[in-house]
Design a protein around this motif. Sequence first.
Motif, PDB file in Angstrom:
ATOM      1  N   THR A  40      12.337   2.497 -10.826  1.00  0.00           N
ATOM      2  CA  THR A  40      10.957   2.017 -10.677  1.00  0.00           C
ATOM      3  C   THR A  40      10.354   2.492  -9.361  1.00  0.00           C
ATOM      4  OG1 THR A  40      11.438   0.049 -12.012  1.00  0.00           O
ATOM      5  CG2 THR A  40       9.506  -0.035 -10.585  1.00  0.00           C
ATOM      6  N   CYS A  41      11.138   2.442  -8.278  1.00  0.00           N
ATOM      7  CA  CYS A  41      10.651   2.926  -6.979  1.00  0.00           C
ATOM      8  C   CYS A  41      10.296   4.407  -7.063  1.00  0.00           C
ATOM      9  CB  CYS A  41      11.703   2.686  -5.905  1.00  0.00           C
ATOM     10  SG  CYS A  41      11.981   0.953  -5.498  1.00  0.00           S
ATOM     11  N   HIS A  42      11.119   5.164  -7.779  1.00  0.00           N
ATOM     12  CA  HIS A  42      10.831   6.592  -7.936  1.00  0.00           C
ATOM     13  C   HIS A  42       9.560   6.797  -8.763  1.00  0.00           C
ATOM     14  CE1 HIS A  42      11.559  10.854  -8.229  1.00  0.00           C
ATOM     15  NE2 HIS A  42      11.530  10.794  -9.549  1.00  0.00           N
ATOM     16  N   GLU A  43       9.384   5.992  -9.798  1.00  0.00           N
ATOM     17  CA  GLU A  43       8.199   6.131 -10.649  1.00  0.00           C
ATOM     18  C   GLU A  43       6.921   5.778  -9.896  1.00  0.00           C
ATOM     19  OE1 GLU A  43       8.761   3.839 -14.146  1.00  0.00           O
ATOM     20  OE2 GLU A  43      10.483   4.992 -14.859  1.00  0.00           O
ATOM     21  N   ILE A  44       6.984   4.751  -9.058  1.00  0.00           N
ATOM     22  CA  ILE A  44       5.773   4.376  -8.319  1.00  0.00           C
ATOM     23  C   ILE A  44       5.432   5.442  -7.283  1.00  0.00           C
ATOM     24  CG2 ILE A  44       6.956   3.006  -6.558  1.00  0.00           C
ATOM     25  CD1 ILE A  44       3.590   2.145  -8.181  1.00  0.00           C
ATOM     26  N   TYR A  45       6.470   6.110  -6.729  1.00  0.00           N
ATOM     27  CA  TYR A  45       6.218   7.213  -5.801  1.00  0.00           C
ATOM     28  C   TYR A  45       5.573   8.392  -6.532  1.00  0.00           C
ATOM     29  CZ  TYR A  45       7.300  11.478  -3.219  1.00  0.00           C
ATOM     30  OH  TYR A  45       7.201  12.701  -2.611  1.00  0.00           O
ATOM     31  N   TYR A  49      12.646   2.268   1.356  1.00  0.00           N
ATOM     32  CA  TYR A  49      12.501   0.849   1.038  1.00  0.00           C
ATOM     33  C   TYR A  49      11.647   0.133   2.079  1.00  0.00           C
ATOM     34  CZ  TYR A  49      16.237   1.650  -2.338  1.00  0.00           C
ATOM     35  OH  TYR A  49      16.990   2.120  -3.379  1.00  0.00           O
ATOM     36  N   ASP A  50      11.788   0.499   3.342  1.00  0.00           N
ATOM     37  CA  ASP A  50      10.951  -0.101   4.388  1.00  0.00           C
ATOM     38  C   ASP A  50       9.476   0.220   4.150  1.00  0.00           C
ATOM     39  OD1 ASP A  50      12.954  -1.362   5.774  1.00  0.00           O
ATOM     40  OD2 ASP A  50      13.288   0.287   7.173  1.00  0.00           O
ATOM     41  N   THR A  51       9.210   1.477   3.797  1.00  0.00           N
ATOM     42  CA  THR A  51       7.826   1.874   3.535  1.00  0.00           C
ATOM     43  C   THR A  51       7.270   1.148   2.320  1.00  0.00           C
ATOM     44  OG1 THR A  51       8.282   4.074   4.440  1.00  0.00           O
ATOM     45  CG2 THR A  51       6.313   3.838   3.092  1.00  0.00           C
ATOM     46  N   LEU A  52       8.063   1.075   1.257  1.00  0.00           N
ATOM     47  CA  LEU A  52       7.625   0.382   0.048  1.00  0.00           C
ATOM     48  C   LEU A  52       7.405  -1.101   0.312  1.00  0.00           C
ATOM     49  CD1 LEU A  52       7.005   0.657  -2.950  1.00  0.00           C
ATOM     50  CD2 LEU A  52       9.437   0.312  -3.429  1.00  0.00           C
ATOM     51  N   PHE A  53       8.291  -1.694   1.125  1.00  0.00           N
ATOM     52  CA  PHE A  53       8.147  -3.115   1.466  1.00  0.00           C
ATOM     53  C   PHE A  53       6.846  -3.357   2.229  1.00  0.00           C
ATOM     54  CE2 PHE A  53       9.002  -6.818   4.159  1.00  0.00           C
ATOM     55  CZ  PHE A  53       9.424  -7.741   3.211  1.00  0.00           C
ATOM     56  N   ALA A  54       6.519  -2.456   3.155  1.00  0.00           N
ATOM     57  CA  ALA A  54       5.296  -2.605   3.950  1.00  0.00           C
ATOM     58  C   ALA A  54       4.042  -2.436   3.095  1.00  0.00           C
ATOM     59  CB  ALA A  54       5.297  -1.595   5.090  1.00  0.00           C
ATOM     60  N   LEU A  55       4.116  -1.570   2.064  1.00  0.00           N
ATOM     61  CA  LEU A  55       2.939  -1.274   1.237  1.00  0.00           C
ATOM     62  C   LEU A  55       2.913  -2.082  -0.070  1.00  0.00           C
ATOM     63  CD1 LEU A  55       2.691   2.619   1.612  1.00  0.00           C
ATOM     64  CD2 LEU A  55       1.543   0.845   2.955  1.00  0.00           C
ATOM     65  N   TYR A  56       3.871  -2.997  -0.248  1.00  0.00           N
ATOM     66  CA  TYR A  56       3.982  -3.713  -1.528  1.00  0.00           C
ATOM     67  C   TYR A  56       2.682  -4.411  -1.934  1.00  0.00           C
ATOM     68  CZ  TYR A  56       7.269  -5.260  -5.118  1.00  0.00           C
ATOM     69  OH  TYR A  56       7.943  -5.421  -6.305  1.00  0.00           O
ATOM     70  N   PRO A  57       2.050  -5.206  -1.058  1.00  0.00           N
ATOM     71  CA  PRO A  57       0.804  -5.883  -1.483  1.00  0.00           C
ATOM     72  C   PRO A  57      -0.332  -4.913  -1.807  1.00  0.00           C
ATOM     73  CG  PRO A  57       1.188  -6.183   0.871  1.00  0.00           C
ATOM     74  CD  PRO A  57       2.425  -5.585   0.315  1.00  0.00           C
ATOM     75  N   SER A  60      14.269  -9.223  -6.821  1.00  0.00           N
ATOM     76  CA  SER A  60      15.586  -9.591  -6.296  1.00  0.00           C
ATOM     77  C   SER A  60      16.434  -8.349  -6.040  1.00  0.00           C
ATOM     78  CB  SER A  60      16.300 -10.537  -7.272  1.00  0.00           C
ATOM     79  OG  SER A  60      16.489  -9.905  -8.528  1.00  0.00           O
ATOM     80  N   ALA A  61      16.401  -7.382  -6.977  1.00  0.00           N
ATOM     81  CA  ALA A  61      17.177  -6.152  -6.790  1.00  0.00           C
ATOM     82  C   ALA A  61      16.656  -5.358  -5.604  1.00  0.00           C
ATOM     83  CB  ALA A  61      17.127  -5.310  -8.064  1.00  0.00           C
ATOM     84  N   PHE A  62      15.335  -5.298  -5.464  1.00  0.00           N
ATOM     85  CA  PHE A  62      14.737  -4.572  -4.343  1.00  0.00           C
ATOM     86  C   PHE A  62      15.100  -5.229  -3.016  1.00  0.00           C
ATOM     87  CE2 PHE A  62      11.144  -4.094  -1.371  1.00  0.00           C
ATOM     88  CZ  PHE A  62      11.165  -2.727  -1.204  1.00  0.00           C
ATOM     89  N   PHE A  63      15.030  -6.570  -2.968  1.00  0.00           N
ATOM     90  CA  PHE A  63      15.361  -7.283  -1.744  1.00  0.00           C
ATOM     91  C   PHE A  63      16.818  -7.057  -1.359  1.00  0.00           C
ATOM     92  CE2 PHE A  63      17.159 -11.061   0.231  1.00  0.00           C
ATOM     93  CZ  PHE A  63      16.355 -11.191   1.349  1.00  0.00           C
ATOM     94  N   LEU A  64      17.706  -7.152  -2.335  1.00  0.00           N
ATOM     95  CA  LEU A  64      19.126  -6.978  -2.056  1.00  0.00           C
ATOM     96  C   LEU A  64      19.443  -5.561  -1.576  1.00  0.00           C
ATOM     97  CD1 LEU A  64      20.692  -8.954  -5.030  1.00  0.00           C
ATOM     98  CD2 LEU A  64      20.865  -9.517  -2.620  1.00  0.00           C
ATOM     99  N   ALA A  65      18.873  -4.571  -2.259  1.00  0.00           N
ATOM    100  CA  ALA A  65      19.128  -3.186  -1.860  1.00  0.00           C
ATOM    101  C   ALA A  65      18.635  -2.924  -0.449  1.00  0.00           C
ATOM    102  CB  ALA A  65      18.463  -2.229  -2.846  1.00  0.00           C
TER     103      ALA A  65
END
Length: 471
Positions: A120-125, A169-177, A226-231
């Motif tokens: 999913t992270c790859h698809e959103i990128y 993951y840090d970048t995705l976390f910052a841009l999540y909202p 949950s998977a994103f947070f854990l990773a």
Amino acid sequence: MADEVTSHNCEILSVCIRFLELKSDEKPVIHEMLIDFAPLARITGAVIAENNKETSAKHSINIGDCKGQAYDTTASMSSINGVQGRTAPDADYQGCLLHSLNLAICHTCALPPIRNMINTCHEIYIFSDSSPKRQKFLEAIIKAQCPKSKVLRLQGLCKTRWTQRHTTYDTLFALYPYLLRVLDEICMPSGNTYSQTSSTDWNWDKDTEVKANGLRHTLLSFEHLSAFFLAKELLEPLSPLASSLQGEHMEVYLAFKKVDSVIDYYQHMRSDIDTNFNELYKRLLDFAAENNIEERLETRFDESKRAHYELCSLIPQLVKNMDLDTSQNILHDKWQHILPKPESFHSELKRWKNMCENLKSNEASENITSILKSHADACFFPKIRELLLVLAALPIGSVEAERSFSCLRRIHSRLRKGMTVERLGNLGVIAMHAFSMKQFGITNHQIAARFVQMHPRRMTFSNVLLDSDTL
């Protein structure tokens, strides 16, 4: 150290060495250097080992003096019948620590929920990066809601280095909202103005709306969160570890100490889960405990896979607790062929232990080069110094060979793919170690003069470049 890579349909072997430069009044200096690129007809263990020997002989390096060798952990490299067994059978093999770390993470992330999250992270990128229009819309929303944000683009997942995905993951976390706002506006335009344009005026095509709707539901699902947070949380301690293991001057003992500290952190996090986290985080980390990431690390980095680890017992912090007779037998049996007067090794080891026990806490360094300079002098502890010199020169992986691949990509371009591998190797060494030549007292004039001697022409060097009267 060696590793192979494919460049323009050619298999190329990068051969590197790690050595210790001894200076009279200064502490020894560790160097890792590329010595050559070599062509590979095949990528079998026998062919790679033969190329290692030929390259060493070409540069007047005696392979018999090799004390350790480091390659990746594939069967062709690590087996007795592979590269390590055929290149230097008497030199201990150390599997690349960074490669082992990469495999440990790779196996852990093979679980379906983690794998789906990564996809999913790859698809959103891809969704954002493949369309300038969608990327511009994301930037407009970020600037409208957080003008001070310096992060405007998503980063792709690294295909080879799993530990480098933490930046993604840090970048995705910052841009999540902001990503959720983008997907909401594409699916259900609110009419708000972004970058002087209303969200209803962007005119998204049907395919974009369908993809955005699917990604929106996935990003909001509890399983993905949950998977994103854990990773993200579990990869965070591995990111600085990976950076440390890539260092050119990293020593064996310090490398394994950092690995052990990360393993201890995971074990501590699991053992204190009830007291340190609330019920939500407990459920998330219970899921992580089932993944057994620290067990993967322990398997990859157990002591049986640590080459020359017995030499680490000579470090002052460890020698205080060592069993003198056991350590003496192990070290003497394995290293007596390089020790001066090995029959007196027990007495010297006893004196070394006594000296280390009397050291003050601020004098007991863990850095091997500092120990060699301050304590292990050649007169009083010649055998201990010889063993510490070997320990300082040992590689912890084939990172230098992989680092040379970046240089190879710059040099071996599409326009230069017809050059010979010998020329490619020479250019690679110059590109990677041009600044290091000054440390060894090598000048540009010496290089040019050597080139002229090797490739004489009708006109002499002085006539072409120096003597203007003959032009």
